[in-house]
Design an enzyme around this catalytic site. Structure first.
Site, PDB file in Angstrom:
ATOM      1  N   TYR A 173       0.828  -1.204   0.000  1.00  0.00           N
ATOM      2  CA  TYR A 173       0.000   0.000   0.000  1.00  0.00           C
ATOM      3  C   TYR A 173       0.871   1.266   0.000  1.00  0.00           C
ATOM      4  O   TYR A 173       0.891   2.037  -0.950  1.00  0.00           O
ATOM      5  CB  TYR A 173      -0.915   0.030   1.227  1.00  0.00           C
ATOM      6  CG  TYR A 173      -2.210  -0.737   1.093  1.00  0.00           C
ATOM      7  CD1 TYR A 173      -2.400  -1.689   0.096  1.00  0.00           C
ATOM      8  CD2 TYR A 173      -3.249  -0.524   1.995  1.00  0.00           C
ATOM      9  CE1 TYR A 173      -3.592  -2.388  -0.009  1.00  0.00           C
ATOM     10  CE2 TYR A 173      -4.445  -1.215   1.894  1.00  0.00           C
ATOM     11  CZ  TYR A 173      -4.623  -2.148   0.898  1.00  0.00           C
ATOM     12  OH  TYR A 173      -5.803  -2.830   0.795  1.00  0.00           O
ATOM     13  N   GLU A 200      -8.766  -5.247   9.101  1.00  0.00           N
ATOM     14  CA  GLU A 200      -7.508  -5.150   9.836  1.00  0.00           C
ATOM     15  C   GLU A 200      -7.723  -4.985  11.330  1.00  0.00           C
ATOM     16  O   GLU A 200      -6.965  -5.510  12.139  1.00  0.00           O
ATOM     17  CB  GLU A 200      -6.684  -3.979   9.298  1.00  0.00           C
ATOM     18  CG  GLU A 200      -5.333  -3.832   9.958  1.00  0.00           C
ATOM     19  CD  GLU A 200      -4.488  -2.740   9.329  1.00  0.00           C
ATOM     20  OE1 GLU A 200      -3.265  -2.753   9.525  1.00  0.00           O
ATOM     21  OE2 GLU A 200      -5.053  -1.875   8.633  1.00  0.00           O
TER      22      GLU A 200
END
Length: 385
Positions: free
Chosen positions: A129, A245
């Site tokens: 990311y 997450e």
């Protein structure tokens, strides 16, 4: 909690007590804050043992090899796992993040290819990311991917990539539509790391470890059908993954925090620091704040409150960083020296240094506050250049 939950808790406790013995007992507490490189392969073997006995992918549907357990029972497992001081896992990114994302957005072929090897810990994953120019501002990614026949060709750089040096695959957020900007034109790609077009370079941290890495893509390739969701839908998929997450494992994290806090109080009691009224007040405040944080973590699992994940990240990251600072003050002058001429940090020095990053990784405090202000409270957006 129901009677069934109590029975399940006892099942978890019994299994851990029976198996965290012998060679596995040596792994108790290994891999905690800033210590992720210690006994990595041994911890992977432990993860494989968990998988063999059905203790991985607890929330996944049974059709994909999971146990389809309730949120309460998943939370119980993570609590008891932390209480047993079992070793830190090596498969979090695959099991807790990518797996649920593939179940939600992946094709049948992608699920059949990747879910079994994630569950058995035969393939490890890392997350592509952040970039040098797009850290917490994820929409600013510039890594590009172009479709060339039956393959995507990828060029760009990712940074702060945890465990890339140990991983087999990386999920990459890349810009696949030329001329697009921000949230538009992004795609979520699954990319093998073992190829000439990928260069993984470890970053040495202030703790002395190499948990984080830079990953360079120079004509790297992956199959055209290894895009999760439709091309251009990468932002939606990436945001869904971030939602996974901060799930039930947060309660296990709280147990670890509580152990660190209690051990620090014991240290303050044994070295006389508890006699200092300022330090005593700070320890008391840290304890009270922990209880608030724990209750908020439980609440976030049982109530769909907008922004709860962002609030939780802000709270625990700041709390943990201050715990590291407090540990140095409790240690006193001895906190300034290592155990030997080598860079040999003890657990408190390691906690202090590693926790400096808590308020940065996973979305910096500043970004979390902007999200809460703009998307939850509806306040005017921050001016952008």
């Amino acid at each position: 909690m129901s009677a069934a939950d109590d029975t399940f808790r006892e099942e978890v406790r019994t299994w851990l007590a029976e198996h965290l013995v012998g060679e596995w007992a040596e792994l108790r507490g290994v891999g905690s804050t800033g210590d992720g490189e210690t006994a990595y392969e041994e911890r992977r073997a432990w993860n494989k043992l968990l998988a063999e006995h059905g203790w991985t992918c607890l929330g996944w549907p049974e059709e994909h090899g999971g146990r389809n357990l309730s949120l309460a029972q998943q939370a119980i497992f993570h609590e008891e796992y932390a209480r047993a001081d079992a070793p830190e896992g090596v498969n979090h990114l695959g099991e807790q993040l990518l797996g649920p994302t593939l179940i939600a957005f992946g094709t049948d072929e992608q699920k059949a290819r990747f879910l079994p090897t994630i569950r058995t810990v035969d393939e490890l994953w890392c997350q592509g990311y952040s970039e040098p120019g797009a850290g917490s501002d994820l929409a600013a990614v510039s890594t590009k991917a172009v479709l060339d026949g039956d393959e995507w060709v990828i060029d760009g750089q990712k940074v702060w990539t945890s465990w890339a040096q140990k991983s087999d695959w990386i999920f990459v957020l890349a810009r696949t539509e030329p001329g697009s900007s921000r949230h538009q034109g992004l795609s979520f790609l699954l990319v093998p790391l073992d190829q000439e077009g990928v260069d993984v370079r470890p970053i040495k941290q202030i703790t002395g470890g190499h948990e984080f890495n830079e990953v360079f893509f120079t004509g790297a390739r992956t199959a055209a059908d290894l895009v999760v969701g439709e091309p251009g839908d990468g932002w939606k998929v990436a945001m869904a993954l971030l939602g996974f997450e901060r799930g039930v494992s947060v309660l296990g994290q709280q147990v670890g925090f509580e152990r660190e806090l209690n051990d620090l109080i014991d240290l303050a009691r044994s070295n006389g620091a508890l006699g200092d009224p300022v330090l005593r007040d700070r320890l008391a405040a840290q304890s009270a704040e922990f209880e608030v944080m724990r209750v908020n973590a439980i609440r976030s699992l049982t109530a769909a409150t907008p922004g709860a994940d962002n609030v939780a990240k802000l709270v625990w990251a700041t709390w943990h960083r201050r715990l590291g600072e407090l540990a140095m003050d409790v240690r006193g002058k001895s906190s300034l020296t290592t155990q030997s001429a080598e860079y040999d940090l003890d657990r408190w020095q390691n906690l202090y240094l590693f926790s400096r990053a808590d308020t940065i990784y996973g979305g910096s405090d500043e970004v979390q506050k902007n999200i809460l202000a703009e998307r939850v409270l509806g306040l005017p957006k921050e001016p952008r250049p």
